[in-house]
Design a protein around this motif. Structure first.
Motif, PDB file in Angstrom:
ATOM      1  N   UNK A  27       8.624   2.132  -2.922  1.00 50.68           N
ATOM      2  CA  UNK A  27       7.283   2.464  -3.324  1.00 50.68           C
ATOM      3  C   UNK A  27       6.081   2.011  -2.506  1.00 50.68           C
ATOM      4  N   UNK A  28       6.256   0.815  -2.161  1.00 50.30           N
ATOM      5  CA  UNK A  28       5.189   0.136  -1.288  1.00 50.30           C
ATOM      6  C   UNK A  28       5.334   0.891   0.341  1.00 50.30           C
ATOM      7  N   UNK A  29       6.694   1.175   0.564  1.00 49.61           N
ATOM      8  CA  UNK A  29       6.713   1.941   1.795  1.00 49.61           C
ATOM      9  C   UNK A  29       5.856   3.269   1.759  1.00 49.61           C
ATOM     10  N   UNK A  30       6.294   3.789   0.557  1.00 50.72           N
ATOM     11  CA  UNK A  30       5.585   5.404   0.352  1.00 50.72           C
ATOM     12  C   UNK A  30       4.098   5.327   0.461  1.00 50.72           C
ATOM     13  N   UNK A  31       3.582   4.197  -0.306  1.00 52.91           N
ATOM     14  CA  UNK A  31       2.110   4.105  -0.471  1.00 52.91           C
ATOM     15  C   UNK A  31       1.591   3.925   1.004  1.00 52.91           C
ATOM     16  N   UNK A  32       2.400   3.083   1.906  1.00 56.07           N
ATOM     17  CA  UNK A  32       1.813   2.745   3.038  1.00 56.07           C
ATOM     18  C   UNK A  32       1.617   4.189   4.146  1.00 56.07           C
ATOM     19  N   UNK A  33       2.402   5.008   3.797  1.00 52.13           N
ATOM     20  CA  UNK A  33       2.396   6.104   4.443  1.00 52.13           C
ATOM     21  C   UNK A  33       1.515   7.179   4.045  1.00 52.13           C
ATOM     22  N   UNK A  34       1.390   7.201   2.631  1.00 50.48           N
ATOM     23  CA  UNK A  34       0.351   8.327   1.922  1.00 50.48           C
ATOM     24  C   UNK A  34      -0.985   7.710   1.701  1.00 50.48           C
ATOM     25  N   UNK A  40       1.396  -2.413  -0.200  1.00 52.65           N
ATOM     26  CA  UNK A  40       2.052  -3.153   0.676  1.00 52.65           C
ATOM     27  C   UNK A  40       1.146  -4.140   1.306  1.00 52.65           C
ATOM     28  N   UNK A  41      -0.136  -4.088   1.065  1.00 48.29           N
ATOM     29  CA  UNK A  41      -1.127  -5.037   1.673  1.00 48.29           C
ATOM     30  C   UNK A  41      -1.716  -6.185   0.720  1.00 48.29           C
ATOM     31  N   UNK A  42      -1.905  -5.701  -0.500  1.00 50.91           N
ATOM     32  CA  UNK A  42      -2.391  -6.642  -1.476  1.00 50.91           C
ATOM     33  C   UNK A  42      -1.544  -6.725  -2.713  1.00 50.91           C
ATOM     34  N   UNK A  43      -1.797  -7.714  -3.408  1.00 48.16           N
ATOM     35  CA  UNK A  43      -0.967  -7.748  -4.686  1.00 48.16           C
ATOM     36  C   UNK A  43      -1.415  -6.868  -5.770  1.00 48.16           C
ATOM     37  N   UNK A  44      -2.772  -6.650  -5.746  1.00 47.58           N
ATOM     38  CA  UNK A  44      -3.492  -5.703  -6.648  1.00 47.58           C
ATOM     39  C   UNK A  44      -4.680  -4.835  -6.082  1.00 47.58           C
ATOM     40  N   UNK A  45      -4.848  -3.847  -6.771  1.00 45.36           N
ATOM     41  CA  UNK A  45      -5.999  -3.099  -6.241  1.00 45.36           C
ATOM     42  C   UNK A  45      -6.138  -1.670  -6.838  1.00 45.36           C
ATOM     43  N   UNK A  81      11.726   1.339   9.262  1.00 46.90           N
ATOM     44  CA  UNK A  81      11.978   2.712   8.438  1.00 46.90           C
ATOM     45  C   UNK A  81      10.783   2.905   7.359  1.00 46.90           C
ATOM     46  N   UNK A  82       9.733   1.880   7.187  1.00 47.80           N
ATOM     47  CA  UNK A  82       8.513   2.087   6.299  1.00 47.80           C
ATOM     48  C   UNK A  82       7.923   3.307   6.760  1.00 47.80           C
ATOM     49  N   UNK A  83       7.169   3.833   5.784  1.00 45.88           N
ATOM     50  CA  UNK A  83       6.367   4.753   6.110  1.00 45.88           C
ATOM     51  C   UNK A  83       6.751   6.167   6.636  1.00 45.88           C
ATOM     52  N   UNK A  84       8.327   6.530   6.448  1.00 42.25           N
ATOM     53  CA  UNK A  84       8.670   7.718   6.606  1.00 42.25           C
ATOM     54  C   UNK A  84       9.250   8.463   5.638  1.00 42.25           C
ATOM     55  N   UNK A  85      10.669   8.534   5.509  1.00 44.27           N
ATOM     56  CA  UNK A  85      11.290   9.238   4.392  1.00 44.27           C
ATOM     57  C   UNK A  85      11.537   8.055   3.430  1.00 44.27           C
ATOM     58  N   UNK A  86      12.079   8.510   2.149  1.00 47.63           N
ATOM     59  CA  UNK A  86      12.446   7.476   1.322  1.00 47.63           C
ATOM     60  C   UNK A  86      13.337   6.395   1.932  1.00 47.63           C
ATOM     61  N   UNK A  87      13.292   5.152   1.406  1.00 46.40           N
ATOM     62  CA  UNK A  87      14.065   4.182   2.007  1.00 46.40           C
ATOM     63  C   UNK A  87      15.420   4.217   1.281  1.00 46.40           C
ATOM     64  N   UNK A  88      15.426   4.810  -0.089  1.00 41.98           N
ATOM     65  CA  UNK A  88      16.558   4.769  -0.922  1.00 41.98           C
ATOM     66  C   UNK A  88      16.591   6.042  -1.474  1.00 41.98           C
ATOM     67  N   UNK A  89      18.045   6.361  -1.884  1.00 43.10           N
ATOM     68  CA  UNK A  89      18.296   7.819  -2.710  1.00 43.10           C
ATOM     69  C   UNK A  89      17.429   7.839  -3.707  1.00 43.10           C
TER      70      UNK A  89
END
Length: 386
Positions: free
Chosen positions: A298-305, A314-319, A119-127
């Motif tokens: 939020x991590x899912x959306x940043x993976x997409x955007x 989603x890939x590193x703890x900080x950056x 489900x990651x990287x598409x629509x929001x995971x949650x409302x």
């Protein structure tokens, strides 16, 4: 002269019997429809919708229309469905909507966390909860939750609409439930009245209590919500030096002219925000903290955007993200999703984006993340480098 009752002919008798049967059938239809509505309410949202609270909020005597959808699995059932040692995920997704034509509606969604990676990287995971023009406030009273609106202005078009979100951290390590309820009331209901605001909350907390039992979550529950604050509007800023909530400990900045803040209390909120601005309140930076399902989303959306940049939260703890944005992360107790902390230049402030004060951004993020992580019992945050 005495009146005499005319005798009933066979034809008249048959006609009266037919009318009586028709009336009985009609009465039966009304009883059946009323029973159907009750059954639909009792079965809504997989049976966890608090029927009494819904009727009290929307009106005891009003006709209600019910839509309902439940799919997926949660907790032990989801664990049984995991194969070959794969990371356990929860696909539970529940939606129901109760509409009263003259009163308003209540729309409920319930989702299990963490979600399947597919489900990651598409629509929001949650409302989502409204957070663009206002800052959601914590629910308080022992709940990990939010109270949010598009506007907190008296008599605005959306004055009678609010969203309440409750997260339940389950006893099973890493599992959680997110209950989100939008309540829209027409007529005299106004969020500006503190006596009315709990009406916008009670369905969410009662649903959370029922969901906690129904899916065997075993979370620690809060107390009845008898008071709740208003979301913070764009013009409700204060001196940053006097901040005592989500902006506390964040430094000012002479170069960036940061001297004001819009903030809320923390109080176990699963999302936090602090908006930093100039002396007149014009926004310059926005600091945000995400916990549990909101951090995962939020991590899912940043993976997409931001996938094209090849580095995301989603890939590193900080950056660093783009010209003027940083993120940090922190490990949280009991296998919960790692917390995510962000600082970004306000979208309307092009100069801050063109000439970012990167040292200040990192300092502000470090102070904000450290205070938030400590409040939530998480480890010291991992911070981005220079």
């Amino acid at each position: 002269m005495a009146l005499t009752r005319p005798a009933l002919t066979r034809r008249r008798l048959r006609a009266l019997v037919a009318v009586a049967v028709a009336l009985a059938a009609l009465a039966g239809a009304f009883v059946w429809f009323a029973g159907s509505e009750d059954r639909a309410l009792e079965g809504a949202c997989d049976g966890v919708l608090p029927v009494g609270e819904v009727r009290e909020v929307l009106g005891d005597d009003t006709e209600l229309a019910v839509t309902n959808r439940t799919e997926g699995s949660f907790g032990k059932t989801a664990a049984k469905n995991a194969k070959n040692g794969a990371r356990r995920t929860n696909s539970l997704s529940v939606h129901c909507r109760i509409t009263a034509e003259d009163t308003g509606h209540i729309a409920v969604s319930i989702a299990g966390s963490p979600r399947p990676r597919a489900e990651y990287g598409y629509d929001d995971l949650y409302t989502a909860v409204p957070a663009r023009r206002t800052l959601p406030v914590p629910l308080g009273h022992g709940w990990s939750g939010l109270f949010a609106t598009d506007t907190a202005r008296l008599d605005d078009a959306e004055d009678g609409t609010a969203t309440t979100a409750v997260t339940l951290d389950c006893a099973r390590r890493g599992d959680s439930l997110l209950i989100t309820v939008e309540t829209a009331l027409r007529g005299a209901a106004t969020l500006d009245d503190p006596a009315v605001r709990p009406d916008f909350v009670r369905t969410a907390t009662a649903t959370a209590e029922a969901a906690n039992d129904h899916w065997g979550c075993g979370a620690r529950l809060g107390k009845p919500v008898r008071t709740v604050g208003l979301p913070v509007n764009e013009d409700e800023y204060e001196p940053l030096l006097g901040a005592k909530g989500t902006c506390a400990a964040v430094p000012t900045a002479s170069r960036s002219a940061v001297s004001t803040a819009r903030e809320t209390a923390r109080d176990r909120a699963p999302r936090e925000a602090c908006v930093l601005g100039t002396r007149d309140g014009s926004p310059l930076y926005r600091l945000e903290a995400y916990y549990g399902p909101y951090a995962e989303d939020a991590r899912s959306q940043y993976t997409r955007d931001y996938d094209y940049e090849n580095v995301t939260p989603a890939e590193k703890p900080a950056g660093r993200l783009g010209r003027s944005a940083y993120w940090a992360g922190a490990t949280c107790p009991r296998g919960a999703e790692s917390a995510l902390y962000l600082i970004r230049a306000a979208a309307a402030d092009g100069e801050t984006r063109r000439r970012p004060d990167l040292a200040y951004e990192r300092a502000a993020l470090a102070a904000f993340a450290a205070a938030s992580a400590e409040h939530h019992g998480c480890a010291a945050p991992s911070l981005p480098g220079g």
